[in-house]
Design a protein around this motif. Structure first.
Motif, PDB file in Angstrom:
ATOM      1  N   ALA A 154       0.868  -1.181   0.000  1.00 25.62           N
ATOM      2  CA  ALA A 154       0.000   0.000   0.000  1.00 25.62           C
ATOM      3  C   ALA A 154       0.901   1.227   0.000  1.00 25.62           C
ATOM      4  CB  ALA A 154      -0.919  -0.009   1.216  1.00 25.62           C
ATOM      5  N   ASP A 155       1.086   1.831  -1.139  1.00 25.46           N
ATOM      6  CA  ASP A 155       1.947   3.012  -1.268  1.00 25.46           C
ATOM      7  C   ASP A 155       3.329   2.782  -0.679  1.00 25.46           C
ATOM      8  OD1 ASP A 155      -0.066   4.572  -2.532  1.00 25.46           O
ATOM      9  OD2 ASP A 155      -0.986   4.937  -0.576  1.00 25.46           O
ATOM     10  N   GLY A 156       3.950   1.676  -1.061  1.00 20.53           N
ATOM     11  CA  GLY A 156       5.314   1.373  -0.628  1.00 20.53           C
ATOM     12  C   GLY A 156       5.433   0.727   0.733  1.00 20.53           C
ATOM     13  N   MET A 157       4.308   0.475   1.410  1.00 22.32           N
ATOM     14  CA  MET A 157       4.307  -0.131   2.739  1.00 22.32           C
ATOM     15  C   MET A 157       3.747  -1.551   2.648  1.00 22.32           C
ATOM     16  SD  MET A 157       2.196   1.138   6.109  1.00 22.32           S
ATOM     17  CE  MET A 157       0.618   0.978   5.263  1.00 22.32           C
ATOM     18  N   LEU A 158       4.450  -2.505   3.249  1.00 19.09           N
ATOM     19  CA  LEU A 158       3.958  -3.876   3.307  1.00 19.09           C
ATOM     20  C   LEU A 158       2.874  -3.987   4.365  1.00 19.09           C
ATOM     21  CD1 LEU A 158       4.186  -6.897   2.522  1.00 19.09           C
ATOM     22  CD2 LEU A 158       5.828  -7.112   4.412  1.00 19.09           C
ATOM     23  N   VAL A 159       1.731  -4.526   3.989  1.00 12.37           N
ATOM     24  CA  VAL A 159       0.632  -4.798   4.911  1.00 12.37           C
ATOM     25  C   VAL A 159       0.517  -6.310   4.999  1.00 12.37           C
ATOM     26  CG1 VAL A 159      -1.836  -4.500   5.352  1.00 12.37           C
ATOM     27  CG2 VAL A 159      -0.529  -2.672   4.217  1.00 12.37           C
ATOM     28  N   LEU A 160       0.641  -6.845   6.230  1.00 16.17           N
ATOM     29  CA  LEU A 160       0.734  -8.299   6.385  1.00 16.17           C
ATOM     30  C   LEU A 160      -0.076  -8.811   7.560  1.00 16.17           C
ATOM     31  CD1 LEU A 160       2.603 -10.978   5.703  1.00 16.17           C
ATOM     32  CD2 LEU A 160       3.550 -10.367   7.907  1.00 16.17           C
ATOM     33  N   ASN A 161      -0.841  -9.855   7.289  1.00 18.16           N
ATOM     34  CA  ASN A 161      -1.462 -10.664   8.328  1.00 18.16           C
ATOM     35  C   ASN A 161      -0.861 -12.057   8.170  1.00 18.16           C
ATOM     36  OD1 ASN A 161      -3.165 -12.431   9.806  1.00 18.16           O
ATOM     37  ND2 ASN A 161      -4.891 -11.042   9.575  1.00 18.16           N
ATOM     38  N   PRO A 162      -0.189 -12.592   9.211  1.00 21.68           N
ATOM     39  CA  PRO A 162       0.441 -13.906   9.083  1.00 21.68           C
ATOM     40  C   PRO A 162      -0.546 -15.070   9.127  1.00 21.68           C
ATOM     41  CG  PRO A 162       0.673 -13.137  11.322  1.00 21.68           C
ATOM     42  CD  PRO A 162       0.031 -12.009  10.533  1.00 21.68           C
ATOM     43  N   GLY A 163      -1.829 -14.771   9.323  1.00 20.88           N
ATOM     44  CA  GLY A 163      -2.800 -15.830   9.558  1.00 20.88           C
ATOM     45  C   GLY A 163      -2.711 -16.254  11.014  1.00 20.88           C
ATOM     46  N   SER A 164      -3.360 -17.313  11.366  1.00 17.13           N
ATOM     47  CA  SER A 164      -3.283 -17.857  12.728  1.00 17.13           C
ATOM     48  C   SER A 164      -2.439 -19.115  12.704  1.00 17.13           C
ATOM     49  CB  SER A 164      -4.679 -18.190  13.257  1.00 17.13           C
ATOM     50  OG  SER A 164      -4.580 -18.928  14.470  1.00 17.13           O
ATOM     51  N   ILE A 165      -1.458 -19.186  13.585  1.00 14.22           N
ATOM     52  CA  ILE A 165      -0.605 -20.374  13.660  1.00 14.22           C
ATOM     53  C   ILE A 165      -1.344 -21.536  14.325  1.00 14.22           C
ATOM     54  CG2 ILE A 165       0.523 -19.784  15.845  1.00 14.22           C
ATOM     55  CD1 ILE A 165       2.236 -21.378  12.761  1.00 14.22           C
ATOM     56  N   SER A 166      -2.412 -21.251  15.065  1.00  6.64           N
ATOM     57  CA  SER A 166      -3.102 -22.302  15.816  1.00  6.64           C
ATOM     58  C   SER A 166      -4.538 -22.571  15.373  1.00  6.64           C
ATOM     59  CB  SER A 166      -3.105 -21.961  17.307  1.00  6.64           C
ATOM     60  OG  SER A 166      -1.780 -21.876  17.789  1.00  6.64           O
TER      61      SER A 166
END
Length: 171
Positions: A116-128
């Motif tokens: 988003a305009d040069g910024m990484l937007v991240l959700n890793p999901g749920s590990i569990s």
């Protein structure tokens, strides 16, 4: 900067210990995006930047935080108060306001990465308790970011890389 990002363990402290053991010598920082259901004074948080999720009832967790690691600014929150289930616009606005290079969040249990305009937007999901890619038993992510690229490698619950989910973005 190279960081491991994990979220939504919902009481599964053992997976956090396993993650720390496996990655402690290979990443610069650990980010935990909420819903651990642990207390804020648990010793595990001495090694992770953690925020409060909607299922964390210890008010000593911050709702959001901004951290600078190796020259990279990270905005981190769980996201439930920013309506991430309906999209990331409010999250992106908050992260851009602090000149973040990355915005990490959880809550949806669904992995996701975009620029988003040069910024990484991240959700890793749920590990569990994953709600996407459930065949992997849960996911977390390792992010490597510099001035020109952001590389995201998702890992399964056994902490094995998932090549088909690997993404590299230009900044």
């Amino acid at each position: 900067m190279k960081a491991l990002v994990v979220s939504d363990t919902h009481g599964d402290r053992n997976i956090l210990e396993t993650i720390l053991t496996q990655f402690e010598t290979t990443v610069d920082a650990f980010f935990y995006c909420g819903d651990s259901e642990l207390t804020a004074d648990d010793p595990i948080w001495q090694k992770m930047y953690a925020v409060r999720g909607n299922m964390d009832f210890d008010a000593d967790f911050p709702m959001a935080r901004v951290e600078k690691v190796k020259g990279i600014t990270v905005y981190e929150t769980h996201g439930h108060r920013l309506g991430v289930s309906m999209g990331t616009a409010r999250l992106e606005e908050r992260a851009h306001a602090v000149n973040a290079d990355c915005a990490f969040y959880g809550h949806t249990h669904t992995l996701e990465a975009h620029m988003a305009d040069g910024m990484l937007v991240l959700n890793p999901g749920s590990i569990s308790q994953p709600r996407s890619y459930q065949q992997y038993g849960g996911t977390c992510a390792v992010v490597t970011i510099n001035a020109t690229t952001a590389d995201v490698v998702f890992y399964d619950h056994q902490l094995t890389p998932i090549p088909k989910l690997h993404q590299t973005f230009q900044r």
